[in-house]
Every structure is written in C-alpha cells, then in structure tokens.
Design a protein around this motif. Structure first.
Motif, PDB file in Angstrom:
ATOM      1  N   LEU A  28      -9.913 -22.372  29.448  1.00 58.47           N
ATOM      2  CA  LEU A  28      -8.451 -22.363  29.428  1.00 58.47           C
ATOM      3  C   LEU A  28      -7.923 -23.257  28.298  1.00 58.47           C
ATOM      4  N   PHE A  29      -8.516 -24.449  28.169  1.00 61.40           N
ATOM      5  CA  PHE A  29      -8.076 -25.362  27.115  1.00 61.40           C
ATOM      6  C   PHE A  29      -8.137 -24.691  25.750  1.00 61.40           C
ATOM      7  N   ARG A  30      -9.299 -24.083  25.443  1.00 65.28           N
ATOM      8  CA  ARG A  30      -9.427 -23.539  24.085  1.00 65.28           C
ATOM      9  C   ARG A  30      -8.460 -22.384  23.873  1.00 65.28           C
ATOM     10  N   LYS A  31      -8.133 -21.668  24.938  1.00 64.53           N
ATOM     11  CA  LYS A  31      -7.144 -20.582  24.778  1.00 64.53           C
ATOM     12  C   LYS A  31      -5.748 -21.141  24.514  1.00 64.53           C
ATOM     13  N   VAL A  32      -5.388 -22.187  25.253  1.00 68.34           N
ATOM     14  CA  VAL A  32      -4.065 -22.790  25.044  1.00 68.34           C
ATOM     15  C   VAL A  32      -3.965 -23.339  23.618  1.00 68.34           C
ATOM     16  N   TYR A  33      -5.036 -23.978  23.149  1.00 73.79           N
ATOM     17  CA  TYR A  33      -5.019 -24.531  21.788  1.00 73.79           C
ATOM     18  C   TYR A  33      -4.804 -23.442  20.742  1.00 73.79           C
ATOM     19  N   LEU A  34      -5.241 -22.245  21.062  1.00 71.47           N
ATOM     20  CA  LEU A  34      -5.218 -21.158  20.083  1.00 71.47           C
ATOM     21  C   LEU A  34      -3.819 -20.564  19.878  1.00 71.47           C
TER      22      LEU A  34
END
Lengths: 288, 292
Positions: B101-107
């Motif tokens: 989830l974190f890496r998706k939000v960062y994207l």
C-alpha cells in the motif's frame, strides 16, 4: 514472530518495537507528504476565493462550491478539452497496442534474419529525447498538412510509445508457453488466425497493462500538443488548462476544479487498476 | 512449421507499420535535426547552408552554457536523491506490514501530468496565499521567500516538486528489485547475526547493483531532457535562472523562430544523452550482470 537468538537480553524486543515504530512513522510521513498537496487541491477546488485566502489551508469549505466544476466545464471549455483528450488518448492507445503486439509476435515467434536488429532499433528509441525531434516533426507536419490536426498527435504518440510498449510485451511473450501455438501450426492454422485467435487472447493481461500505461502517458502529454496544435477545438486537457488558467488567474476555486477534472480519470484508473500500473511501470523501466 | 513461421510477407505485414512510423517520426527527425543545425532558417523561408556556424556559436553562447549547467545541476540532485529513495525501499522491503500500500500511495504523483503538478505547486509557492508561505508567516517568518521569483532559489524550488513527482517511481523500482533478492540469503545472514543494516548494505545492495545502474541512467538522462514542469512554472525565468537545455531549445525554435540554431541545440541534447548513457554504463559496468 521475532526470532531472538539471545534470549538473555530482555532489552532487545523493546528496542525492536521502538525501531519498528520509528520506521512506520517515517513511512507514514512520506505517504502524507505525497498525498497532502492533492487533498489541499481538492479542498480549494470547492472553495471561493474568500475561503481560500482566509480559512486555514486544510479547513473544510463551509459551503462546498460544486458549482466551480460545472462552471469551468461549460464556460471554460474544459468539456471540449476533456473530450479531445479522451479520443486522442484512446486512438493512440489502440494503435500502439495493436502495432506493438504485431511486432512483438513477429520478433518472438517468427524466424527472420533482421529481427534482432529491428528489435534493437525499437529499444534505442527509448533513449531519444523528444526535443531533438520537435523541429523536424514540426516541419514535416506542416508539409503534409497535418499541422493543427489531431492525427499528427495520435501518430506521434503511437511512434514514441512503441518502444516501451514492445519492451513490456516482450517479457510476457518470452515466458508464454509455446506448445499451444506449435500445435495450432501443426494443425494447419494460418499465422493470422494464430495471432488473432490464440496468441493475442493469451496475452490479454499484458495488453491491459500496456494499455493503461499508454493511457497515462498520452493523457499527460504536453509538448507535442503544445507545439503541433493551435486551435482550441483540438487541444487536449494539459494544454487547455494552461490557457484556461491564464485567463482565470485569480479564481482559485475555478483553477482547482479544472486541475481536479484533469487528474480525476488518472486517479480513478489508479484506484481500480493499481496492480497493473505498478506492474507496467516496473516492467517498463528495469531492463532499460 | 518453420516454413509458415518464416513467411516473409507476413513478417513484413506485422513489422512494417510500426517500423515505418518509428523511422518517419523518430529516426529521420533526429538525423534531420543534425542537418538543420547546419542551416540558417526561420522555419518559414528558405534554408541557407552555413556549415558549422550554429555549432560554433553554441560553444560561445553563455546563455546556453548556463542552461546546460542548470540541467547538469538537476541531474546531480536527482542522482543524490536516489540515495534517499533507496533507503526508503530498504525499509519497505524489511518486514513492513502494508508495504504494498505504501509504495502505491507514493506512486500517485508520478501518474499525474507535469502540467497539473506545476500548476498545483505554483499555488503552493504562491507568495501570499500559498500553503508554504502561509505556514512560514504563521510561525513568525515575516519575509518568506519568493520561491519562483527569486533567481537564487528558483532552481531549488523547482526541484522539490520534481522529487515529489518521481520519488514513488524510483521507490517502486528499488522495491521490486529488493523483493527479488533470494530470501535464503537474507535469512542465513540473519542467523549468522548480521544486523538489518549489514543485511541491507552488504547483501541486498550489491545484489541490486544492476538496477541501481539503470536508475542512475534514468535519473541523469531524465533530468537532462526535463522540460514540462519547468516550462509551465517559470518558462526558464526569471531572467534565465531556471533555464534548462530543453527550455532553451524550445525558446530558440518556437519563440524566436531560430530553427537552425534550435536544431543545433536539439542535436547537442541528443548527443549528450547518448554519450552520458554510454559513459554511465561503462563506468558502472559490473562483471556479473544481475538480471531481473
């Protein structure tokens, strides 16, 4: 479960918990930084200037001005730009994905001498800076009467997105088992039938991935439209909102609503297809 | 089987449409850019062959070198910021719940158009009503900086949204590479008593060296041709303080209609990108390529 190999030390688990807490805080702070500007944008798109200037930045609007959206859609010509973005993006995505599938099929499945050379030329295309092609393209479109014509944009998008699309497709084509295709050929199936009825359907997942990546690129593209399109009736959102904001410089609510409209399709696509987007971006960058 | 799959007509039919488009709209134009660079041409009238004059002028054009310096500075900043992205990815690839989830939000910012990002950050940087300066005045700073109008800081102001935009992209790439590091290696190091820091630095990093190399090329070449965001935010101003190679080329060509000179700048940009890609690859060549 934590594996502790020194059971004598009692401090370690506590320390580990503090470290974990610290790491999560770190990750959450970054997430907030990445999202907060967009939250602020959404909030000011629903405010009038008085609220934008006098309320704290993240205060909720007292009376949400949904009218901002309706107003820019019709008065600001945003509806027209939006429609142009949709059909230019869609046409280029379809052309790119079909042409790229043809090429990838021919390179990975068929036998011909020049195949690695041709593949190499497509891959080098990834490194060409757009600005080094702008003047000759400008001149070319002028000479073939495609200046200020959507076809110039659609063809340019197709050509420039071809390398990355082929690159993403290649990885999938290489791993796809070939026995079904081989059996079909043994049974006397023609190459065209093989491609359209067997290979293309089997590659549907990666085709979807490349389509969404292409959609994002095309939707956001700016330089080509800004250079080759001058009539309002053909402009896409990226260039259209530039014009619009130039005129409405002091109306923050209208600007916010315009920007929200321009990013909303991407955000929606992201919420539905985030796994595919992640997969496509990863596949499209690493081998480069 | 072989006969069917090596039918020349079918191959031509499948490859030529895309190949001709690539030739017509990518390869022929880059050759022509070099050729137009030898001309004096306003884009409308006839061309006049002037040999290497444009290129000679380029060498002594201080405004051009200033823009090249800014592009180089952006490239250096971008490469340095890779260290930060790598650190975040190392954290994410540890035992973090919700890493996906974190890496998706960062994207998310990376998926938005540079035009929208530029417009949004112009509001954030707005001298009086922007979030940045309202925050600074609220904590007592009376004369907050004019982020985009001050020639000393404008380039740095522009770099912040660039980090914001691309962070998620690089974190995603590093994270994907780190996830491919064989688990047994990490586990056996852990059993041998290696600290998480040692595992990251001594085991994971060397294994993703190939990917790091690719991201350095992406960051450098991406910075050298960076345009959209800068063009929308400042058009290279004030007074050339945020001019980069691409914006300088665009101005020469489409604002002052120096098509010949603009072509020379465009050709220089092309050669620069190709040479730098080549050099970085040579410099960072590893003996054993780790392929993912």
């Amino acid at each position: 479960m934590e594996k502790d190999h020194k059971p004598s030390s009692t401090e370690k688990p506590v320390l580990q918990k503090v470290a974990k807490l610290f790491l999560y805080t770190f990750l959450i702070v970054i997430a907030v930084v990445q999202v907060l500007p967009l939250v602020w944008l959404f909030l000011f798109s629903l405010k009038n200037n008085q609220e934008v200037f006098n309320l704290p930045p993240l205060a909720l609007p007292q009376d949400p001005q949904w009218g901002n959206y309706a107003r820019v859609w019709t008065e600001g010509n945003i509806g027209q730009y939006f429609f142009n973005s949709v059909y230019i993006t869609a046409s280029a995505v379809i052309l790119t994905v079909i042409f790229a599938s043809f090429v990838t099929f021919a390179i990975t499945r068929m036998k011909w001498k020049l195949s690695s050379l041709v593949l190499g030329m497509f891959m080098v295309g990834l490194m060409i800076p757009v600005h080094s092609t702008l003047i000759p393209l400008f001149n070319f479109f002028l000479n073939v009467n495609l200046m200020d014509h959507p076809l110039a944009i659609i063809l340019t998008y197709t050509a420039f997105n071809m390398p990355i699309t082929i690159m993403i497709l290649l990885g999938f084509y290489y791993t796809l088992p070939r026995d079904i295709e081989e059996a079909a050929i043994m049974d006397g199936c023609s190459v065209h039938r093989l491609f359209f009825q067997i290979t293309l359907p089997m590659t549907a997942p990666v085709v979807a991935t490349t389509a969404i990546i292409n959609m994002i690129y095309n939707w956001n593209e700016y330089v080509f439209v800004n250079t080759f399109i001058s009539s309002d009736k053909f402009k896409t959102l990226t260039v259209g909102i530039q014009n619009f904001i130039g005129q409405y410089q002091t109306d923050w609510g209208a600007i916010g609503a315009t920007l929200m409209i321009s990013i909303l399709p991407i955000l929606i696509a992201f919420f539905i297809l985030s796994n595919r987007i992640v997969e496509g971006i990863t596949a499209g960058s690493i081998k480069g | 089987m072989n006969k069917v799959m090596s039918d020349k007509k079918v191959i031509a039919l499948y490859v030529l449409p895309a190949f001709l488009l690539l030739m017509l709209l990518v390869y022929i134009p880059i050759v022509l850019t070099g050729y137009y660079g030898l001309m004096k041409w306003d884009g409308i009238g006839s061309m006049e062959f002037i040999g290497l004059e444009n290129y000679r002028n380029l060498i002594v054009d201080s405004a051009f070198w200033r823009s090249a310096r800014h592009s180089l500075l952006l490239a250096i900043f971008s490469v340095i910021s890779l260290i930060g992205y790598l650190l975040v990815s190392l954290v994410l690839s540890g035992r973090i719940k919700g890493a996906d989830l974190f890496r998706k939000v960062y994207l998310i910012p990376m998926l938005l158009s540079s035009v929208a990002i530029a417009q949004l950050w112009m509001r954030i940087y707005h001298p009086t009503n922007g979030v940045m300066n309202r925050l600074l005045t609220s904590i007592g700073i009376e004369q907050p900086p004019l982020w985009l109008a001050d020639t000393n800081i404008v380039l740095y102001s522009i770099f912040i949204p660039i980090i914001w935009q691309y962070a998620g992209f690089y974190i995603l790439i590093y994270y994907a590479a780190l996830r491919n590091v064989p688990n047994e290696l990490v586990e056996s190091a852990r059993i041998d008593g290696a600290s998480p820091w040692q595992i990251g630095y001594k085991i994971k990093l060397p294994l993703i060296a190939g990917v790091i190399k690719v991201t350095i090329v992406l960051a450098v070449v991406g910075s050298l041709k960076y345009f959209d965001l800068i063009w929308v935010m400042t058009q290279g101003g004030p007074n050339g303080a945020s001019e980069v190679i691409a914006s300088y080329m665009y101005k020469q060509a489409f604002t002052t209609y120096n098509f010949g000179y603009g072509s020379a700048v465009g050709f220089f940009l092309l050669i620069l990108c190709l040479i730098i890609t080549y050099i970085i690859r040579k410099l960072t060549a590893t003996k054993e390529e780790v392929q993912y």
